[in-house]
Design a protein around this motif. Structure first.
Motif, PDB file in Angstrom:
ATOM      1  N   VAL A  90      -6.051  -5.789   3.842  1.00 31.47           N
ATOM      2  CA  VAL A  90      -5.594  -3.999   3.133  1.00 31.47           C
ATOM      3  C   VAL A  90      -4.213  -3.729   2.674  1.00 31.47           C
ATOM      4  CG1 VAL A  90      -4.498  -2.499   5.276  1.00 31.47           C
ATOM      5  CG2 VAL A  90      -6.071  -3.165   6.019  1.00 31.47           C
ATOM      6  N   SER A  91      -4.049  -2.668   1.893  1.00 29.25           N
ATOM      7  CA  SER A  91      -2.561  -2.290   1.578  1.00 29.25           C
ATOM      8  C   SER A  91      -2.222  -1.285   2.727  1.00 29.25           C
ATOM      9  CB  SER A  91      -3.265  -1.670  -0.568  1.00 29.25           C
ATOM     10  OG  SER A  91      -3.736  -0.238  -0.517  1.00 29.25           O
ATOM     11  N   ASP A  92      -1.225  -1.228   3.082  1.00 26.74           N
ATOM     12  CA  ASP A  92      -0.637  -0.599   3.614  1.00 26.74           C
ATOM     13  C   ASP A  92       0.820  -0.053   3.235  1.00 26.74           C
ATOM     14  OD1 ASP A  92       1.696  -2.152   3.333  1.00 26.74           O
ATOM     15  OD2 ASP A  92       1.634  -2.293   5.705  1.00 26.74           O
ATOM     16  N   GLY A  93       0.932   0.425   1.753  1.00 26.37           N
ATOM     17  CA  GLY A  93       2.570   0.691   1.202  1.00 26.37           C
ATOM     18  C   GLY A  93       3.826   0.169   1.425  1.00 26.37           C
ATOM     19  N   SER A  94       3.461  -0.761   1.370  1.00 26.64           N
ATOM     20  CA  SER A  94       4.628  -1.663   1.711  1.00 26.64           C
ATOM     21  C   SER A  94       4.195  -2.364   0.777  1.00 26.64           C
ATOM     22  CB  SER A  94       4.254  -3.085   3.144  1.00 26.64           C
ATOM     23  OG  SER A  94       3.544  -3.634   2.556  1.00 26.64           O
ATOM     24  N   PRO A  95       5.115  -3.674   0.235  1.00 24.47           N
ATOM     25  CA  PRO A  95       4.407  -4.404  -1.379  1.00 24.47           C
ATOM     26  C   PRO A  95       3.644  -5.601  -0.678  1.00 24.47           C
ATOM     27  CG  PRO A  95       6.747  -5.066  -0.374  1.00 24.47           C
ATOM     28  CD  PRO A  95       6.148  -3.948   0.401  1.00 24.47           C
ATOM     29  N   CYS A  96       2.434  -5.813   0.269  1.00 24.42           N
ATOM     30  CA  CYS A  96       1.625  -6.577   0.352  1.00 24.42           C
ATOM     31  C   CYS A  96       0.530  -6.297   0.640  1.00 24.42           C
ATOM     32  CB  CYS A  96       2.278  -6.955   1.545  1.00 24.42           C
ATOM     33  SG  CYS A  96       3.987  -8.002   1.664  1.00 24.42           S
ATOM     34  N   ILE A  97      -0.534  -7.115   0.315  1.00 21.90           N
ATOM     35  CA  ILE A  97      -1.492  -6.943   0.530  1.00 21.90           C
ATOM     36  C   ILE A  97      -1.541  -8.116   2.122  1.00 21.90           C
ATOM     37  CG2 ILE A  97      -4.077  -7.826   0.016  1.00 21.90           C
ATOM     38  CD1 ILE A  97      -2.757  -5.052  -1.068  1.00 21.90           C
ATOM     39  N   THR A  98      -3.026  -7.494   2.827  1.00 19.96           N
ATOM     40  CA  THR A  98      -2.846  -8.186   4.486  1.00 19.96           C
ATOM     41  C   THR A  98      -4.279  -8.764   4.656  1.00 19.96           C
ATOM     42  OG1 THR A  98      -0.914  -7.274   5.290  1.00 19.96           O
ATOM     43  CG2 THR A  98      -2.669  -8.388   6.278  1.00 19.96           C
TER      44      THR A  98
END
Length: 136
Positions: A25-33
């Motif tokens: 998941v990408s959520d607009g933060s600078p991370c992938i979960t």
């Protein structure tokens, strides 16, 4: 009512599921979960060190290739980043511009069965095609 995988702080911008059922998941933060198919958190990567190798600035859409590698469009710094399914950086390409292989607010990404990568190039009003190694 089903339980959500995770409550995100930002709007979810992309989701991909690999052959093993892992959810990215990408959520607009600078991370992938990454989660397993039951919704259990597995890993988070990329962090917030914008413009460093493999980091993300406003990640948007994500896609998996046939080998399970993850492609993420980093809209804020006009790049595509390719990761292994565990978050190791394999490759990145792009940058701001109008030439072939450059982007201006890329937004979407898709990968075909042969591993070719297609990127929507927002403000340049085009779709660009790359091989799996980022060659235009």
């Amino acid at each position: 009512m089903p339980t959500p995988l995770h409550q995100f702080e930002f709007d979810v911008t992309g989701v991909a599921v690999d052959a093993g059922g892992f959810v990215y998941v990408s959520d607009g933060s600078p991370c992938i979960t990454k989660f397993n198919s039951a919704g259990t958190f597995i890993k988070r990567w990329a962090g917030d060190f914008v413009n460093s190798i493999g980091t993300l600035n406003t990640p948007e859409r994500i896609a998996l290739d046939p080998s399970g590698n993850l492609f993420v469009v980093s809209r804020g710094d006009h790049r595509v980043v390719k990761y292994t399914n565990n978050g190791a950086v394999l490759l990145e390409w792009g940058g701001l511009g109008t030439a072939d292989g450059k982007f201006n607010n890329p937004y979407g990404v898709a990968v075909d069965a042969a591993g070719n990568v297609y990127v929507t190039d927002g403000n340049n009003n085009r779709i660009q095609k790359f091989d799996n190694n980022g060659n235009f």
